[in-house]
Design an enzyme around this catalytic site. Sequence first.
Site, PDB file in Angstrom:
ATOM      1  CG  ASP A   9      -1.712   1.220   1.451  1.00 14.14           C
ATOM      2  OD1 ASP A   9      -1.679   2.100   0.562  1.00 14.14           O
ATOM      3  OD2 ASP A   9      -2.396   1.332   2.484  1.00 14.14           O
ATOM      4  CE  LYS A  70      -1.764   7.023  -3.423  1.00 14.95           C
ATOM      5  NZ  LYS A  70      -2.306   6.108  -2.407  1.00 14.95           N
ATOM      6  CD  GLU A 147      -5.192   3.626  -2.497  1.00 18.22           C
ATOM      7  OE1 GLU A 147      -6.115   4.369  -2.103  1.00 18.22           O
ATOM      8  OE2 GLU A 147      -4.052   4.050  -2.765  1.00 18.22           O
ATOM      9  CG  ASP A 169      -9.321   4.991   1.893  1.00 16.85           C
ATOM     10  OD1 ASP A 169      -8.876   5.586   2.887  1.00 16.85           O
ATOM     11  OD2 ASP A 169      -8.594   4.447   1.042  1.00 16.85           O
TER      12      ASP A 169
END
Length: 613
Positions: A9, A70, A147, A169
């Site tokens: 992850d 990211k 994800e 999330d």
Amino acid sequence: MPDVIVGIDLGTTNSEVAVVENGQPRVLAEGGDPILPSVVGLADDGRLLVGRAARNQWVLAPDRTVKSIKRKMGQDVKVALGDQQFTPQEISAMVLRTLKARAERELGVPVAKAVITVPAYFNDSQRQATREAGALAGLDVVRILNEPTAAALTYNPDQSRAERILVYDLGGGTFDVSIVHTENGVVEVLASHGDTALGGDDFDELLLNHVADEFQEMYEIDLRASRTSRARLLAAVEDAKKRLSDHPFARVEEEFIAEKDGVPLHLSTEIDRGDYEELIRPLLDRTMECLQRALDDAHLTAAQIDRVVLVGGATRTPLVGQLLEDRLGQPAHREVNPDLCVALGAAVQGAIVAGQNVGSVLVDITPHSIGIKCLEYTGAGGFRANEFKFAPIIKRNAPLPASRSEVFCTVSDSQPTVEIDVYQGENADVRRNHRVGRFMIEGLAKVPAGNQLLVQLDLTLDGVLKVSAREKSTGLTKQITVENALARYAVTERAAAQARLDRMWADLESLAHAPPPPTDDDPPPLPASEFGLAAASMPTLDPGPREGQRETVQARALLEKADRIRAKAAAEDQEELDRLAGKVRDALTDRRWNELEAACNDLSDVLFYLEDA
Ligand code: AMP
């Protein structure tokens, strides 16, 4: 020996690496810590720092530290690290290399293949950049996995059940909600929405401003003006925010945080969970709007979601679970650590690619809610006397070890004593649950009703339950320990409780939601107690039947009856029964509740006729 394919992850704030061993996914920790902050830096002597060391120097040396890379993946940009320039892929590769080295150390074998997760909304160039980062780190990226798909795999690794899973999330800096469909080994993201600038870090900012405003009002000093005092305050409020997830209050204490006229100033304040929730509610409302859009895009209603899964550290905020339960009519799954869920799912995908068998993630959870007996607070100082309720403190399915506290109040003026009566079970009527322990706390302050007591439960993996009650104003504390708290609810009692619940449900159906009248089975009323406690706000238990659940139970019963009667029926009646049962099954599968009711009525009419014949 099959290839080791690790799952990674690669997060905005934190990253993790996991692997499946003997059919069990597990996250690889270093020094007991499974999390690697996704931060890269150069120490003052030029050494490369990745993870916690880099994150720790960020406040002091931001020009030598890169975080949240990211967000730049897939962009044609470079970031500075000291006097050198790097692409986002190169920075990400440093995080991936560190995880690869961690996995090799932990497993004792070379690791050359990985599944890496990305947000569902990542476009092709962002995915490609992630692949390149993997290659630069010496990893063959066998799969780029969404994800939410990874999170769904964690909860349903063999994808044997056909399920529609809503994955909510909420991380440090981003929010996503996705609806994933799993069936016959195919996992598909039906819809995904989100906000790339919304997360737990925003909650910290709100809390920081709240505390800084209060401090400024008191001392006319803005703690936000100095970089170091701001950084200290930010760390302190983040810590308080996390404590508010398990406790109704949190103190923020920072010594020597500022100076006025040569005199050092200390920060000492208390934050109430209710006030905190008011601050963050508008942000959570925005997440609920995204959720609605995802449902609309997937052409689904709330009742058509089979499972709600929580991912990301910020979903530990109790208000998140509460809003989701209100909106979707079912409690969210939080059994698997929400920080590790995606990495575990990536490892599951890796094992599937490698041809290994995978079982579910083993988690230790409490099978029952544990809480105390109390009177229901009705607002404005009132409460329902003599009607004792169950206030759950640790809720069913909470991961172990669990530690939570809630606030309760005395119900009469100068009340010297309260009784802490601990129960486990799922019924709002405390008499229907199972008592696990009881004690008194005496010598309370002579103050008006509403004296606050903090009741804390600590439950270990071995089922040892520590219950403590503390008078908030004086610190007067009393506690007991209950051994074997998890084993005490005997199977027979559970079965009896289940039977009672089933009867109540049947009552509910026949009386169209009218409360069931007292029956001989009702436990006798509990004696009124002068040592009563009231819940400041009533915590919720699992909700009752979901939309369509009553219809589903009815339809299943009818189909069973049809099967029994069909065996004895004439050929032409069998044909008619098959036709009508088929209509019921179709409506049930597609969750068309109105149609289901009509089909059930038709089938029921024919069954009535055949039964009598
Ligand atoms: P993630 O990006 O998934 O690692 O999530 C990190 C975010 O979760 C940060 O904003 C953390 O402050 C937040 N967080 C971690 N633990 C808790 C907790 N117990 N309660 C509330 N927020 C938390």
